[in-house]
Scaffold this motif. Structure first.
Motif, PDB file in Angstrom:
ATOM      1  N   HIS A  19       0.669  -1.099  -0.063  1.00 35.01           N
ATOM      2  CA  HIS A  19       0.108  -0.074  -0.155  1.00 35.01           C
ATOM      3  C   HIS A  19       0.881   1.372   0.154  1.00 35.01           C
ATOM      4  O   HIS A  19       0.502   2.347  -0.685  1.00 35.01           O
ATOM      5  CB  HIS A  19      -0.878   0.012   1.299  1.00 35.01           C
ATOM      6  CG  HIS A  19      -2.169  -0.728   1.035  1.00 35.01           C
ATOM      7  ND1 HIS A  19      -2.075  -2.212   0.915  1.00 35.01           N
ATOM      8  CD2 HIS A  19      -3.551  -0.400   0.626  1.00 35.01           C
ATOM      9  CE1 HIS A  19      -3.316  -2.617   0.816  1.00 35.01           C
ATOM     10  NE2 HIS A  19      -4.184  -1.638   0.642  1.00 35.01           N
ATOM     11  N   GLY A  38       0.782   3.875  -3.113  1.00 36.13           N
ATOM     12  CA  GLY A  38       0.541   5.310  -2.715  1.00 36.13           C
ATOM     13  C   GLY A  38       1.631   6.229  -3.156  1.00 36.13           C
ATOM     14  O   GLY A  38       1.289   7.282  -3.939  1.00 36.13           O
ATOM     15  N   GLU A  78       1.062   6.512  -6.961  1.00 42.15           N
ATOM     16  CA  GLU A  78       0.065   7.316  -7.253  1.00 42.15           C
ATOM     17  C   GLU A  78       0.336   8.947  -7.104  1.00 42.15           C
ATOM     18  O   GLU A  78       0.189   9.844  -7.968  1.00 42.15           O
ATOM     19  CB  GLU A  78      -1.448   6.938  -6.516  1.00 42.15           C
ATOM     20  CG  GLU A  78      -1.749   5.657  -6.691  1.00 42.15           C
ATOM     21  CD  GLU A  78      -2.503   5.805  -8.040  1.00 42.15           C
ATOM     22  OE1 GLU A  78      -3.164   6.671  -8.486  1.00 42.15           O
ATOM     23  OE2 GLU A  78      -2.471   4.742  -8.913  1.00 42.15           O
TER      24      GLU A  78
END
Length: 355
Positions: free
Chosen positions: A213, A217, A220
Motif C-alpha cells: 500500500h 501510494g 499514485e
C-alpha cells in the motif's frame, strides 16, 4: 427488488477464477490437516478439532492478506487486474472460511458449557484492562461480523441500492477487519507456545500489506505530480482546462466558453472524447445540447448530424463544422482553443489511455 441493476453474467473467466480459488483453499486445508501433523515437533499429538480450527483460521488470515494485496498490486502492475475484477468472490469465500473457524472454536471450548456458548464466549474473560490475557476473542468477533456484512452486501444489487460512494465506504471496513484479525492473532495464538512459522507468517503479512500500500501510494503520488506538471506545461502553451472527464455524461457534451462568440462542445462517447464547435452549420443550433445518436452528433434543433472525429455530416450531406484538439491529463480535459478548419479529422482521445 425496488432498485434496477444490471446483473453480472457468469462467464468462463469467473468460473476459472473460482475453481482455482476453491482448489487452492482445499489444497491448503488438506496439507495443513493431513500432512502438517507429521512435521510437528510435539510430544503429544494435537487434537483433530484444534488442528481443523487452526487450519481454517490460518487459511482465512492468508486469504484476507491476499485480498488486501490485490488492490495495490493491480495499481503497480496491470497484469494483476484479472485478480481484482473478481475479488468479491474471494471475500465471500473468506467470510465462509472464517465462519467455519469460529464454529470449531465454539464447538471445542464451549460445547459442554451449561451456559449458552455465545454467552460463555463473551463472559469467560472480561479482563479488558490488561494486554496479557486481553479477551482477544472480541477482535475475532468484530472481524467476523465485518466480513459477514461485506459478503452480504457484495451483490451488485447493493451497489446499485446504496450507491457507489456509500457502498465503497462500507467495503473500506475490510481494513478494520484485517486490523482486528491481526490483534486477534497477536493477543491470542501468538501468546501461546512459540511457533516461528506462524509468527513469521503473521509478520510477513503485515509487512507485505503495509509495504504494497505504501508503494502504490507513492506511485499514485508521483503520477499525480507528473500529471500536474504536464497540465501546467500545457496551460503555459495556451491550452485551456475544460474540466474533469467525469463531469461529462456518456453520449453527451460539456460546453466550454472560450469567448462571447466562441463555444466548444466536448462529447464523451464509447470511452472516447472529441471536440467540435457548439454551432450547427444549419441554423446555428446548440450542438452541445444534443446527444450522440447512431454514432453522430445530433443537433437538438433540426436533427442535423456530424461525425464526431471530423465534424463532417454523413454522406450524402456536405455540411462541415470546426473541430478542436483535446488532451487528457489524468482525469483533466484540456482543450486547444485554436479551431481547426471545418471537416478536419482529429484523433479521438481515449479515456484511460494515451491522449
Amino acid at each position: 427488488m425496488s432498485v434496477q441493476y444490471t446483473p453480472v453474467i457468469w462467464n468462463r473467466n469467473k468460473m476459472v477464477y473460482d475453481a482455482i480459488l476453491l482448489v487452492a483453499v482445499a489444497l491448503y486445508l488438506y496439507i495443513f490437516i493431513r500432512v502438517g501433523p507429521f512435521h510437528e515437533d510435539v510430544t503429544r499429538p494435537i487434537d483433530g478439532a484444534i488442528l481443523r480450527m487452526r487450519a481454517f483460521g490460518s487459511c482465512a488470515f492468508l486469504m484476507l492478506t491476499v485480498i488486501l494485496c490485490i488492490g495495490p498490486l493491480a495499481r503497480l502492475d496491470r497484469r494483476f487486474l484479472p485478480l481484482l475484477y473478481n475479488r468479491r468472490h474471494f471475500g465471500v469465500m473468506t467470510a465462509g472460511i472464517a465462519a467455519v473457524h469460529a464454529n470449531y472454536v465454539l464447538g471445542w471450548y464451549f460445547n459442554f458449557s451449561p451456559t449458552d456458548s455465545y454467552v460463555a464466549l463473551l463472559s469467560s474473560n472480561t479482563s479488558y484492562g490488561q494486554v496479557i490475557g486481553f479477551p482477544f476473542e472480541a477482535f475475532g468477533i468484530a472481524a467476523l461480523l465485518i466480513l459477514f456484512v461485506l459478503a452480504a452486501t457484495s451483490h451488485d444489487f447493493w451497489l446499485s441500492f446504496l450507491g457507489a460512494p456509500i457502498w465503497k465506504a462500507l467495503h473500506m471496513f475490510i481494513y478494520a477487519a484485517y486490523a482486528f484479525v491481526v490483534l486477534h492473532v497477536a493477543l491470542g495464538a501468538l501468546q501461546g507456545p512459540s511457533d516461528p512459522i506462524f509468527t513469521g507468517m503473521v509478520a510477513a503479512s503485515v509487512v507485505m500489506v503495509c509495504g504494497l500500500h505504501f508503494a502504490s501510494g507513492r506511485l499514485e503520488a508521483n503520477r499525480e505530480k507528473g500529471d500536474a506538471t504536464a497540465k501546467a506545461s500545457l496551460e503555459e502553451a495556451g491550452w485551456v482546462v475544460a474540466g474533469e472527464v467525469d463531469e461529462i455524461d456518456d453520449k453527451c457534451a460539456k460546453v466550454v466558453t472560450l469567448s462571447e462568440e466562441e463555444r466548444v462542445a466536448i462529447f464523451k462517447y464509447d470511452g472516447k472524447l472529441s471536440a467540435v464547435t457548439n454551432v450547427c452549420a444549419h441554423q446555428n443550433g446548440p450542438l452541445g445540447e444534443g446527444k450522440v445518436l447512431w454514432g453522430c452528433i445530433t443537433c437538438p434543433w433540426h436533427g442535423y448530424q456530424y461525425n464526431l472525429a471530423d465534424g463532417r455530416a454523413p454522406a450524402p450531406f456536405t455540411e462541415k463544422i470546426a473541430t478542436y484538439k483535446l488532451k487528457l491529463v489524468g482525469s483533466t480535459v484540456l482543450l486547444d482553443p485554436n479551431a481547426l478548419p471545418p471537416g478536419t479529422y482529429v484523433e479521438p482521445v481515449v479515456i484511460g489511455g494515451a491522449s
